[in-house]
Design a protein around this motif. Structure first.
Motif, PDB file in Angstrom:
ATOM      1  N   UNK A 167       0.780  -1.417   0.015  1.00  0.00           N
ATOM      2  CA  UNK A 167       0.076   0.085  -0.082  1.00  0.00           C
ATOM      3  C   UNK A 167       0.873   1.374  -0.012  1.00  0.00           C
ATOM      4  N   UNK A 168       0.580   2.110  -1.018  1.00  0.00           N
ATOM      5  CA  UNK A 168       1.182   3.474  -1.166  1.00  0.00           C
ATOM      6  C   UNK A 168       0.336   4.473  -0.669  1.00  0.00           C
ATOM      7  N   UNK A 169       0.770   5.608  -0.070  1.00  0.00           N
ATOM      8  CA  UNK A 169       0.081   6.826   0.117  1.00  0.00           C
ATOM      9  C   UNK A 169       0.548   7.891  -0.864  1.00  0.00           C
ATOM     10  N   UNK A 170      -0.403   8.508  -1.539  1.00  0.00           N
ATOM     11  CA  UNK A 170       0.165   9.390  -2.492  1.00  0.00           C
ATOM     12  C   UNK A 170       0.061  10.671  -1.941  1.00  0.00           C
ATOM     13  N   UNK A 171      -0.378  10.775  -0.810  1.00  0.00           N
ATOM     14  CA  UNK A 171      -0.548  12.200   0.095  1.00  0.00           C
ATOM     15  C   UNK A 171       0.838  12.938   0.390  1.00  0.00           C
ATOM     16  N   UNK A 172       1.708  12.195   0.852  1.00  0.00           N
ATOM     17  CA  UNK A 172       2.774  13.192   1.308  1.00  0.00           C
ATOM     18  C   UNK A 172       3.849  13.422   0.254  1.00  0.00           C
ATOM     19  N   UNK A 173       3.992  12.537  -0.714  1.00  0.00           N
ATOM     20  CA  UNK A 173       4.993  12.717  -1.727  1.00  0.00           C
ATOM     21  C   UNK A 173       4.703  13.992  -2.460  1.00  0.00           C
ATOM     22  N   UNK A 174       5.863  15.072  -2.684  1.00  0.00           N
ATOM     23  CA  UNK A 174       5.378  16.247  -3.515  1.00  0.00           C
ATOM     24  C   UNK A 174       5.514  15.771  -4.933  1.00  0.00           C
ATOM     25  N   UNK A 175       6.110  14.622  -5.235  1.00  0.00           N
ATOM     26  CA  UNK A 175       6.113  14.429  -6.730  1.00  0.00           C
ATOM     27  C   UNK A 175       5.945  12.909  -6.834  1.00  0.00           C
ATOM     28  N   UNK A 176       5.896  12.277  -7.815  1.00  0.00           N
ATOM     29  CA  UNK A 176       5.408  10.938  -8.055  1.00  0.00           C
ATOM     30  C   UNK A 176       6.387  10.034  -8.052  1.00  0.00           C
ATOM     31  N   UNK A 177       7.728  10.569  -7.631  1.00  0.00           N
ATOM     32  CA  UNK A 177       8.614   9.573  -7.831  1.00  0.00           C
ATOM     33  C   UNK A 177       8.651   8.282  -6.826  1.00  0.00           C
ATOM     34  N   UNK A 178       7.792   8.437  -5.774  1.00  0.00           N
ATOM     35  CA  UNK A 178       7.757   7.457  -4.816  1.00  0.00           C
ATOM     36  C   UNK A 178       6.750   6.435  -5.578  1.00  0.00           C
TER      37      UNK A 178
END
Lengths: 375, 375
Positions: A167-178
């Protein structure tokens, strides 16, 4: 695979053998050498001609006023877990794992009434030979390819425990590299094409891409609300487009299917159109107005309908022939308040010249009522 | 109905769910969101004071008007706010949003000034969030009691911060356990459509104000258009869209009318809407199902080619040959090569030219042609 042998002619034809029945449950062979996995909803499998083909990108256009895209995601993820297929889930919430608690359980088989008599009885009935195959098809309401999910019951622990779920949260990353890294590592486990190289008289190297005839395992990726305004990258449209392009290119060489839901009104029209073009299968959800007397007269079963599902594009891999559907709009309802059903609309004839463009059904503005039936 | 919004806000959300949130949208042509907010404020305040509301306090965050304006307004409505009022707190982001003034001016002493907290540094949304929660907790304590939040205008928030941060703040407020409901207003003409869509995405109710006559779209050519706009300035339509739990959308409309005392709502009175509704019931096909008035009159006038009409006398119908009794040569002689057909001309008066099947046929031969068979 063909090993480089000493031959009189260095040109050897590699005929890939398509196995008639795939080794793993949860797969179905489709036309043109494609393999399908189930969407989780039996009606949707039927509409799409079998399911989602491996290596395709499915995009679902959300309607901000209706949460039905979550049901599509839930059945997709549950089907993967029931068939023991690894799952990657990304969403713009702080705790994506919490969503796993809302996944539905396959409906119990005891409740299904047998619609056809048993095959044993059939022996004594002397059914003509060509009808036997229909009897068999009817009997298999429980099979290992797809399940009917009971939306009220949560998924049993046996399907969740010990399964590879990321599971990955997209909230905290400022870009999509994660997100990109997670997708890349996930998809590297399901390679589809291997490269064979062999020598031609010692001079040239020929590279050949060969389908690995043994599909080891299948992966499912579910990305929810990709362009949600809560994510920091939501105003960087070119980054979002390049992420989807990257995902699509990785999918083409993997045995996996990705489903991405996004609200098209959060993007500029050109970006929204570009995202829609990148999809192999494009679906959209539309909310239904409540208490609308006109619609009640036009549609049968209006009270049970929760929303509309439009099928804009159906994936066609390895062929140029498009799929032309009889109907593009389906109503989503819950049968017996548990099982998701998609039905064709029964309605009065409407203006046949109202063409469907992908984006119109995604609008969320308070438009006139005739806009709701834009198909 | 504006009442239903007020009731939704008053009742708040259920436990474990996000709080209901309302976006009030105004445009330059109908800039009355402030009046709507004041209306809701007054109603919420009176219900909090009467103990009928789920929330026990109200936090008002002011951006576009000074706090004294609101306190004055509440006084006008008969709700007195004193320093000891425990049900309202005001966060003043109007006076000094960016922290330019070091010392507060000594001459400013307003009623209930202890309720008003000056908030500088509007661009730091995390601090704003914690100040709002702090103000709320001052009123209701730390336990399970809840409070409502009203944000004057989101336009100013968007001026100082980006969209993802603002939506993050609003969603955080919605998901806080102690916030029971939340509303804000927005002028949609000041931002891109994406911003409006994003705010609608995170809210559960959307109200928008539409003037009666459409805005001139920049083409200010007709003077009469300006006159109409001026005349109808305080009136218009108030549309509300509710997102219901099942995924349906309830749409309601009312008329509003702004005067000195505030905004008044009344149900839609115009007849045009009823006609429009029935018109859209008729399926839109390529042929014309309805007759216009003129067409109906013409239809009545057409003489049908039956010899026995209902009006008691036998009709002489020209039948392509001259009868013995008829010596007039009224019609133009027709060529014998004319096909035997019924032709309906679409000229004036609706003529029907009728040719008999055969010359042998006597006029008015209703007899069975098989009668002369002797079997």
């Amino acid at each position: 695979m063909a090993a480089p042998n000493v031959r009189t002619s260095s040109f050897s034809r590699n005929i890939s053998v398509v196995s008639s029945s795939p080794q793993i449950p949860g797969l179905k062979c489709g036309p043109n050498g494609t393999t399908f996995i189930s969407t989780g909803i039996r009606d949707l499998d039927r509409i799409l001609g079998g399911g989602y083909p491996l290596g395709s990108l499915v995009m679902v256009m959300e309607d901000p006023e209706a949460p039905h895209h979550m049901d599509l995601l839930r059945t997709f993820m549950s089907q993967g877990l029931v068939n023991n297929q690894p799952l990657l889930y990304a969403s713009p919430s702080k705790d994506p794992r919490g969503f796993l608690g809302t996944l539905p359980n396959p409906g119990s088989s005891k409740e299904d009434k047998p619609t056809a008599p048993d095959l044993d009885q059939g022996e004594s009935l002397r059914i003509a030979w060509q009808y036997r195959k229909y009897m068999e098809n009817q009997k298999s309401s429980i099979d290992d390819y797809s399940n009917d999910f009971d939306m009220r019951k949560p998924l049993e622990r046996q399907f969740l425990a010990g399964r590879p779920i990321d599971c990955v949260s997209l909230l905290d990353s400022s870009d999509l590299s994660v997100a990109e890294d997670h997708c890349a590592t996930f998809l590297s486990k399901f390679p589809r094409l291997c490269i064979i190289s062999f020598l031609f008289d010692g001079h040239l190297l020929l590279f050949k891409l060969v389908n690995s005839s043994n599909i080891a395992s299948i992966g499912r990726i579910a990305i929810q609300s990709f362009c949600s305004p809560l994510c920091e990258y939501s105003d960087k449209e070119s980054e979002m487009l390049s992420f989807i392009r990257l995902l699509k290119s990785m999918l083409m060489v993997s045995n996996a299917v990705a489903i991405v839901t996004f609200p098209p009104s959060m993007l500029s029209p050109s970006s929204s159109t570009r995202l829609q073009h990148m999809a192999d299968t494009l679906l959209s959800i539309k909310a239904i107005p409540d208490g609308d007397k006109e619609l009640e007269k036009l549609l049968t079963g209006y009270k049970d309908i929760n929303g509309f599902l439009n099928v804009h594009k159906v994936a066609r891999i390895n062929t140029q022939v498009p799929v032309i559907l009889e109907a593009k709009t389906f109503s989503m309802s819950l049968k017996k308040r548990r099982f998701l059903a998609l039905e064709c609309l029964n309605q009065a004839p409407v203006d046949g010249s109202s063409g469907t463009s992908y984006g119109t059904s995604g609008s969320c503005s308070g438009s006139s009522k005739s806009g709701a039936l834009d198909f | 109905m504006a009442d239903s919004i007020f009731r939704k806000l008053r009742d708040g959300g259920e436990e474990g769910e996000l709080a209901p949130a309302l976006t009030i949208e105004e445009t330059v042509a109908s800039p009355f969101a402030l009046d709507v907010s004041c209306y809701l404020l007054a109603n919420l305040s009176s219900s909090i004071l009467a103990g009928k509301s789920k929330s026990e306090g109200l936090v008002l965050v002011t951006f576009s008007r000074s706090p004294s304006f609101y306190l004055q307004f509440l006084k006008q409505k008969g709700i007195f706010v004193s320093s000891s009022s425990k049900w309202i707190r005001v966060l003043d982001c109007y006076t000094d949003p960016l922290g330019w003034i070091d010392q507060p001016s000594p001459g400013v002493i307003t009623e209930g000034s202890s309720l008003i907290k000056l908030h500088k540094c509007v661009s730091d949304l995390k601090r704003l969030f914690s100040s709002i929660i702090e103000a709320g907790r001052e009123m209701v304590g730390d336990g399970k009691t809840r409070f409502s939040v009203a944000i004057d205008s989101v336009n100013e928030l968007l001026r100082h911060s980006s969209m993802p941060l603002v939506s993050g703040l609003l969603t955080d407020l919605r998901s806080h356990a102690q916030v029971s409901s939340l509303f804000w207003s927005l002028n949609t003409d000041l931002h891109q459509e994406k911003v409006t869509n994003a705010l609608e995405y995170i809210s559960t109710m959307k109200a928008n104000l539409e003037p009666f006559c459409p805005s001139s779209d920049g083409k200010r050519n007709a003077l009469e258009n300006l006159f109409l706009v001026h005349q109808d300035f305080g009136k218009g339509r108030f549309h509300i869209r509710f997102k219901l739990r099942k995924g349906r959308v309830r749409v309601m409309s009312e008329e509003y009318h702004v005067d000195q005392t505030g905004i008044n709502f009344s149900p839609i009175s115009s007849v045009e809407t009823i006609i429009a509704a029935t018109k859209s019931l008729i399926p839109k096909v390529h042929f014309n199902l309805q007759l216009s008035e003129k067409e109906r009159v013409e239809k009545e006038k057409v003489v049908l080619p039956f010899e026995h009409q209902d009006h008691g006398k036998s009709t002489e119908i020209y039948d392509g040959r001259r009868t013995l009794a008829d010596g007039k040569t009224e019609a133009t002689p027709l060529s014998s090569g004319e096909l035997q057909a019924d032709v309906v001309s679409s000229g004036k008066g609706g003529e029907i030219i009728y040719f008999r099947d055969s010359d042998d046929e006597h006029p008015d031969s209703d007899e069975d042609p098989d009668d002369d068979l002797d079997i």
